[in-house]
Write an enzyme that holds these catalytic residues in place. Sequence first.
Site, PDB file in Angstrom:
ATOM      1  N   SER A   1       0.807  -1.223   0.000  1.00 26.04           N
ATOM      2  CA  SER A   1       0.000   0.000   0.000  1.00 26.04           C
ATOM      3  C   SER A   1       0.844   1.278   0.000  1.00 26.04           C
ATOM      4  O   SER A   1       0.320   2.341  -0.288  1.00 26.04           O
ATOM      5  CB  SER A   1      -0.947   0.005   1.208  1.00 26.04           C
TER       6      SER A   1
ATOM      7  N   LYS B   1       1.288   4.587   6.817  1.00 25.14           N
ATOM      8  CA  LYS B   1       0.462   5.409   5.911  1.00 25.14           C
ATOM      9  C   LYS B   1       0.975   6.851   5.910  1.00 25.14           C
ATOM     10  O   LYS B   1       1.741   7.248   6.789  1.00 25.14           O
ATOM     11  CB  LYS B   1      -1.010   5.426   6.363  1.00 25.14           C
TER      12      LYS B   1
END
Lengths: 166, 166
Positions: A47, A89
Amino acid sequence: MPLRSAIRQFFFPSLTPKFLIRVLLVALSAYLFFGQVLTPLRIKGRSMEPTYHDGTINFLWKWRFALSKPKRYDVVALRFAGNRVMLLKRVIAMEAETVEFRDGKLYVDGKEMEEPYVRFPCNWNLPPRLVEKDCVYVVGDNREMPIEDHHFGQASMRRILGVPLW
Amino acid sequence: MVTIKHLIIAVLAVGIAVWAAFYVFQSEERKVKKPFHLLEGWVSKEGGENAFVMAHKTQSIGSLFAQEFELRTEIDSVSGSYAPEEVSSLAARGRLMFSSLSLKFSDFDVKFPEEGTAKVILVAALKGKSTAGEYMDETHELECILKKIDKKWLFSYVEMVQVLKK
Protein backbone atom coordinates in the site's frame (compact mmCIF):
# COMPACT_ATOMS: atom_id res chain seq x y z
CA MET A 1 48.85 -11.16 25.91
CA PRO A 2 49.83 -13.62 23.13
CA LEU A 3 47.54 -13.50 20.09
CA ARG A 4 46.19 -17.01 20.50
CA SER A 5 45.26 -16.31 24.09
CA ALA A 6 43.62 -13.01 23.14
CA ILE A 7 41.51 -14.69 20.43
CA ARG A 8 40.44 -17.42 22.82
CA GLN A 9 39.55 -14.82 25.43
CA PHE A 10 37.49 -12.93 22.82
CA PHE A 11 35.40 -15.91 21.74
CA PHE A 12 35.35 -17.73 25.09
CA PRO A 13 35.52 -15.01 27.74
CA SER A 14 35.91 -15.83 31.42
CA LEU A 15 32.60 -15.67 33.18
CA THR A 16 33.67 -13.17 35.81
CA PRO A 17 31.10 -11.03 37.70
CA LYS A 18 32.39 -7.98 35.81
CA PHE A 19 31.79 -9.69 32.48
CA LEU A 20 28.30 -10.82 33.47
CA ILE A 21 27.37 -7.32 34.62
CA ARG A 22 28.63 -5.94 31.31
CA VAL A 23 26.53 -8.48 29.37
CA LEU A 24 23.48 -7.61 31.47
CA LEU A 25 23.96 -3.88 30.89
CA VAL A 26 24.38 -4.34 27.14
CA ALA A 27 21.29 -6.57 26.96
CA LEU A 28 19.23 -4.09 29.00
CA SER A 29 20.40 -1.13 26.92
CA ALA A 30 19.58 -2.96 23.69
CA TYR A 31 16.16 -3.94 25.03
CA LEU A 32 15.36 -0.35 26.02
CA PHE A 33 16.81 1.22 22.89
CA PHE A 34 15.14 -1.08 20.37
CA GLY A 35 11.93 -1.25 22.37
CA GLN A 36 11.44 2.41 23.24
CA VAL A 37 13.50 4.47 20.79
CA LEU A 38 14.21 2.75 17.49
CA THR A 39 12.12 -0.36 16.88
CA PRO A 40 12.96 -2.66 13.94
CA LEU A 41 10.21 -2.94 11.33
CA ARG A 42 9.53 -5.33 8.51
CA ILE A 43 7.25 -3.81 5.90
CA LYS A 44 4.56 -6.14 4.65
CA GLY A 45 2.19 -5.19 1.83
CA ARG A 46 2.18 -2.88 -1.15
CA SER A 47 0.00 0.00 0.00
CA MET A 48 2.97 2.39 0.34
CA GLU A 49 4.63 1.53 -3.01
CA PRO A 50 6.79 2.98 -4.50
CA THR A 51 7.89 4.89 -1.38
CA TYR A 52 8.24 1.74 0.76
CA HIS A 53 8.52 -1.73 -0.71
CA ASP A 54 7.04 -4.98 0.51
CA GLY A 55 9.54 -7.06 2.49
CA THR A 56 12.00 -4.26 3.27
CA ILE A 57 13.45 -3.52 6.70
CA ASN A 58 13.32 -0.18 8.47
CA PHE A 59 13.26 1.25 11.98
CA LEU A 60 10.47 3.07 13.77
CA TRP A 61 11.67 6.36 15.28
CA LYS A 62 9.36 6.58 18.28
CA TRP A 63 10.40 9.98 19.59
CA ARG A 64 9.67 11.92 16.40
CA PHE A 65 6.49 13.40 17.84
CA ALA A 66 7.70 13.84 21.41
CA LEU A 67 7.79 17.63 20.99
CA SER A 68 5.74 18.20 17.86
CA LYS A 69 2.59 16.95 16.12
CA PRO A 70 2.29 15.12 12.79
CA LYS A 71 2.07 17.36 9.74
CA ARG A 72 0.52 16.85 6.35
CA TYR A 73 2.56 14.50 4.13
CA ASP A 74 4.33 12.85 7.10
CA VAL A 75 4.57 9.07 6.75
CA VAL A 76 3.52 7.61 10.09
CA ALA A 77 3.18 4.23 11.73
CA LEU A 78 -0.19 3.63 13.36
CA ARG A 79 -0.83 1.03 16.02
CA PHE A 80 -3.23 -1.40 14.36
CA ALA A 81 -3.38 -4.41 16.66
CA GLY A 82 -1.45 -4.74 19.91
CA ASN A 83 2.14 -3.45 19.95
CA ARG A 84 3.48 -5.43 17.04
CA VAL A 85 1.12 -4.88 14.13
CA MET A 86 1.19 -1.41 12.60
CA LEU A 87 -0.04 0.39 9.53
CA LEU A 88 2.37 2.55 7.56
CA LYS A 89 0.46 5.41 5.91
CA ARG A 90 0.86 9.04 4.85
CA VAL A 91 -1.01 11.90 6.56
CA ILE A 92 -2.95 13.86 3.96
CA ALA A 93 -5.35 15.89 6.12
CA MET A 94 -5.56 17.23 9.66
CA GLU A 95 -8.47 17.59 12.07
CA ALA A 96 -11.38 19.81 10.99
CA GLU A 97 -10.36 19.57 7.31
CA THR A 98 -12.57 18.05 4.59
CA VAL A 99 -11.06 15.28 2.48
CA GLU A 100 -12.30 14.26 -0.94
CA PHE A 101 -11.08 12.26 -3.95
CA ARG A 102 -12.28 13.21 -7.45
CA ASP A 103 -11.05 11.12 -10.39
CA GLY A 104 -7.95 10.18 -8.43
CA LYS A 105 -7.08 13.73 -7.32
CA LEU A 106 -6.95 14.64 -3.65
CA TYR A 107 -8.92 17.68 -2.49
CA VAL A 108 -8.61 19.14 0.99
CA ASP A 109 -11.14 21.84 1.91
CA GLY A 110 -12.09 21.98 -1.78
CA LYS A 111 -8.50 22.72 -2.93
CA GLU A 112 -6.61 20.26 -5.18
CA MET A 113 -3.45 19.04 -3.44
CA GLU A 114 -0.12 18.20 -5.06
CA GLU A 115 0.97 14.60 -4.40
CA PRO A 116 4.38 14.03 -6.03
CA TYR A 117 4.81 10.72 -4.15
CA VAL A 118 1.87 9.15 -6.05
CA ARG A 119 3.50 7.58 -9.10
CA PHE A 120 0.86 5.11 -10.27
CA PRO A 121 -2.41 6.07 -12.00
CA CYS A 122 -5.40 6.53 -9.76
CA ASN A 123 -9.13 6.82 -10.44
CA TRP A 124 -10.46 7.00 -6.91
CA ASN A 125 -13.67 8.80 -6.07
CA LEU A 126 -14.63 9.47 -2.47
CA PRO A 127 -17.29 11.97 -1.33
CA PRO A 128 -16.15 14.75 1.05
CA ARG A 129 -15.77 13.84 4.71
CA LEU A 130 -14.74 15.84 7.74
CA VAL A 131 -11.74 14.79 9.78
CA GLU A 132 -12.79 14.58 13.44
CA LYS A 133 -11.12 16.22 16.41
CA ASP A 134 -7.74 14.72 17.44
CA CYS A 135 -7.68 12.66 14.25
CA VAL A 136 -5.67 12.68 11.05
CA TYR A 137 -6.61 11.29 7.64
CA VAL A 138 -4.11 8.75 6.32
CA VAL A 139 -3.76 7.04 2.96
CA GLY A 140 -1.17 4.82 1.32
CA ASP A 141 0.86 6.05 -1.66
CA ASN A 142 -0.15 3.14 -3.89
CA ARG A 143 -3.35 4.43 -5.47
CA GLU A 144 -3.21 1.84 -8.26
CA MET A 145 -5.05 -0.52 -5.90
CA PRO A 146 -8.86 -0.38 -6.15
CA ILE A 147 -10.24 1.93 -3.47
CA GLU A 148 -12.16 -0.95 -1.87
CA ASP A 149 -8.94 -2.92 -1.35
CA HIS A 150 -7.00 -0.05 0.15
CA HIS A 151 -7.06 0.35 3.91
CA PHE A 152 -7.23 4.09 4.62
CA GLY A 153 -9.22 6.65 6.58
CA GLN A 154 -9.13 8.80 9.67
CA ALA A 155 -7.39 7.57 12.77
CA SER A 156 -6.91 8.92 16.25
CA MET A 157 -3.58 10.70 16.77
CA ARG A 158 -3.15 8.60 19.90
CA ARG A 159 -2.53 5.61 17.62
CA ILE A 160 0.47 7.24 15.94
CA LEU A 161 3.59 5.49 17.22
CA GLY A 162 6.28 7.23 15.19
CA VAL A 163 7.84 7.54 11.75
CA PRO A 164 10.09 5.29 9.68
CA LEU A 165 13.74 6.23 10.09
CA TRP A 166 14.32 6.47 6.32
CA MET B 1 7.33 1.07 72.51
CA VAL B 2 7.73 0.35 68.78
CA THR B 3 10.86 -1.62 68.14
CA ILE B 4 12.65 -2.60 64.96
CA LYS B 5 11.18 -6.07 65.36
CA HIS B 6 7.63 -4.60 65.25
CA LEU B 7 8.49 -2.56 62.17
CA ILE B 8 9.87 -5.60 60.36
CA ILE B 9 6.75 -7.61 61.20
CA ALA B 10 4.51 -4.75 60.00
CA VAL B 11 6.43 -4.40 56.72
CA LEU B 12 6.30 -8.18 56.20
CA ALA B 13 2.56 -8.26 56.93
CA VAL B 14 1.90 -5.43 54.45
CA GLY B 15 4.11 -7.12 51.87
CA ILE B 16 2.29 -10.44 52.24
CA ALA B 17 -1.09 -8.67 52.01
CA VAL B 18 -0.05 -6.87 48.82
CA TRP B 19 1.30 -10.07 47.31
CA ALA B 20 -1.89 -11.99 48.23
CA ALA B 21 -4.11 -9.28 46.71
CA PHE B 22 -1.96 -9.26 43.58
CA TYR B 23 -2.11 -13.07 43.37
CA VAL B 24 -5.92 -13.14 43.76
CA PHE B 25 -6.27 -10.42 41.13
CA GLN B 26 -3.97 -12.34 38.80
CA SER B 27 -5.99 -15.49 39.41
CA GLU B 28 -9.16 -13.74 38.26
CA GLU B 29 -7.31 -12.45 35.21
CA ARG B 30 -6.19 -16.01 34.44
CA LYS B 31 -9.82 -17.17 34.68
CA VAL B 32 -10.89 -14.44 32.26
CA LYS B 33 -8.23 -15.55 29.75
CA LYS B 34 -9.34 -19.20 29.93
CA PRO B 35 -12.32 -18.89 27.50
CA PHE B 36 -10.00 -17.23 24.99
CA HIS B 37 -7.56 -20.15 25.13
CA LEU B 38 -10.44 -22.62 24.83
CA LEU B 39 -11.77 -20.69 21.83
CA GLU B 40 -8.34 -20.85 20.20
CA GLY B 41 -8.39 -24.63 20.47
CA TRP B 42 -11.97 -25.11 19.30
CA VAL B 43 -11.84 -22.70 16.35
CA SER B 44 -8.52 -24.06 15.08
CA LYS B 45 -8.78 -26.81 12.52
CA GLU B 46 -6.32 -29.23 10.98
CA GLY B 47 -6.77 -30.88 7.59
CA GLY B 48 -8.76 -34.14 7.67
CA GLU B 49 -10.86 -33.25 10.71
CA ASN B 50 -13.65 -35.80 11.09
CA ALA B 51 -17.33 -34.93 11.48
CA PHE B 52 -17.46 -36.04 15.13
CA VAL B 53 -14.60 -33.76 16.15
CA MET B 54 -16.09 -30.91 14.12
CA ALA B 55 -19.49 -31.29 15.80
CA HIS B 56 -17.92 -31.45 19.25
CA LYS B 57 -15.82 -28.35 18.64
CA THR B 58 -18.62 -26.20 17.23
CA GLN B 59 -20.96 -27.20 20.07
CA SER B 60 -18.24 -26.39 22.60
CA ILE B 61 -17.73 -22.95 21.04
CA GLY B 62 -21.35 -22.07 21.85
CA SER B 63 -20.83 -22.94 25.53
CA LEU B 64 -18.38 -20.01 25.87
CA PHE B 65 -21.03 -17.42 25.07
CA ALA B 66 -23.70 -15.79 27.23
CA GLN B 67 -27.41 -16.08 26.37
CA GLU B 68 -27.30 -12.56 24.98
CA PHE B 69 -24.18 -12.10 22.93
CA GLU B 70 -23.54 -9.13 20.67
CA LEU B 71 -21.01 -9.08 17.83
CA ARG B 72 -19.85 -5.89 16.10
CA THR B 73 -17.64 -6.12 13.01
CA GLU B 74 -17.02 -4.24 9.76
CA ILE B 75 -19.21 -6.84 8.01
CA ASP B 76 -22.83 -5.81 8.63
CA SER B 77 -24.21 -9.23 7.67
CA VAL B 78 -22.27 -10.86 10.53
CA SER B 79 -22.85 -8.15 13.17
CA GLY B 80 -25.80 -8.62 15.49
CA SER B 81 -27.11 -10.39 18.57
CA TYR B 82 -26.79 -14.15 18.91
CA ALA B 83 -27.83 -16.93 21.26
CA PRO B 84 -25.19 -19.58 22.04
CA GLU B 85 -26.76 -22.05 19.57
CA GLU B 86 -26.60 -19.40 16.85
CA VAL B 87 -22.93 -18.79 17.66
CA SER B 88 -22.29 -22.55 17.24
CA SER B 89 -24.11 -22.48 13.92
CA LEU B 90 -22.12 -19.43 12.76
CA ALA B 91 -18.87 -21.07 13.83
CA ALA B 92 -19.77 -24.30 12.04
CA ARG B 93 -20.53 -22.44 8.80
CA GLY B 94 -17.32 -20.46 9.06
CA ARG B 95 -15.14 -23.49 9.80
CA LEU B 96 -16.63 -25.42 6.88
CA MET B 97 -15.20 -22.82 4.50
CA PHE B 98 -11.64 -23.69 5.55
CA SER B 99 -9.53 -26.80 5.21
CA SER B 100 -7.16 -25.51 7.88
CA LEU B 101 -7.57 -22.73 10.40
CA SER B 102 -5.58 -21.28 13.27
CA LEU B 103 -6.71 -18.70 15.82
CA LYS B 104 -4.30 -17.06 18.25
CA PHE B 105 -4.97 -14.40 20.88
CA SER B 106 -2.22 -12.20 22.30
CA ASP B 107 -1.46 -8.86 23.97
CA PHE B 108 -4.21 -9.20 26.57
CA ASP B 109 -5.23 -6.07 28.47
CA VAL B 110 -7.75 -7.10 31.14
CA LYS B 111 -9.72 -4.67 33.28
CA PHE B 112 -12.59 -5.15 35.73
CA PRO B 113 -14.84 -2.07 35.42
CA GLU B 114 -17.39 -3.58 37.81
CA GLU B 115 -18.05 -6.74 39.79
CA GLY B 116 -18.64 -9.71 37.50
CA THR B 117 -17.63 -7.84 34.34
CA ALA B 118 -14.32 -7.99 32.53
CA LYS B 119 -13.26 -5.78 29.64
CA VAL B 120 -10.52 -7.31 27.52
CA ILE B 121 -8.69 -5.62 24.66
CA LEU B 122 -6.50 -8.01 22.73
CA VAL B 123 -5.11 -9.02 19.37
CA ALA B 124 -6.67 -11.86 17.38
CA ALA B 125 -4.73 -13.47 14.54
CA LEU B 126 -6.68 -15.75 12.24
CA LYS B 127 -4.79 -17.71 9.60
CA GLY B 128 -6.06 -20.39 7.33
CA LYS B 129 -6.50 -21.93 3.94
CA SER B 130 -9.97 -21.98 2.38
CA THR B 131 -11.40 -25.03 0.66
CA ALA B 132 -10.88 -23.11 -2.60
CA GLY B 133 -7.13 -22.96 -1.86
CA GLU B 134 -6.95 -19.28 -0.89
CA TYR B 135 -4.78 -18.27 2.04
CA MET B 136 -6.11 -15.95 4.72
CA ASP B 137 -4.05 -14.04 7.26
CA GLU B 138 -6.01 -11.50 9.27
CA THR B 139 -4.97 -9.70 12.44
CA HIS B 140 -7.33 -7.40 14.31
CA GLU B 141 -7.69 -5.72 17.64
CA LEU B 142 -10.79 -6.85 19.52
CA GLU B 143 -12.65 -5.30 22.40
CA CYS B 144 -14.48 -7.95 24.42
CA ILE B 145 -16.75 -7.83 27.43
CA LEU B 146 -17.16 -10.97 29.49
CA LYS B 147 -19.70 -11.56 32.26
CA LYS B 148 -19.25 -13.91 35.19
CA ILE B 149 -22.28 -16.20 35.11
CA ASP B 150 -22.45 -19.22 37.46
CA LYS B 151 -18.72 -18.81 38.23
CA LYS B 152 -17.84 -19.01 34.53
CA TRP B 153 -16.64 -16.12 32.40
CA LEU B 154 -18.73 -15.96 29.22
CA PHE B 155 -18.46 -13.68 26.18
CA SER B 156 -21.27 -11.14 26.09
CA TYR B 157 -19.86 -8.58 23.62
CA VAL B 158 -17.14 -8.65 21.00
CA GLU B 159 -16.25 -5.72 18.79
CA MET B 160 -13.64 -5.57 16.04
CA VAL B 161 -11.89 -2.27 16.72
CA GLN B 162 -12.03 -0.03 13.70
CA VAL B 163 -8.68 1.75 13.48
CA LEU B 164 -9.32 3.58 10.21
CA LYS B 165 -12.70 5.11 9.38
CA LYS B 166 -13.10 5.89 5.69
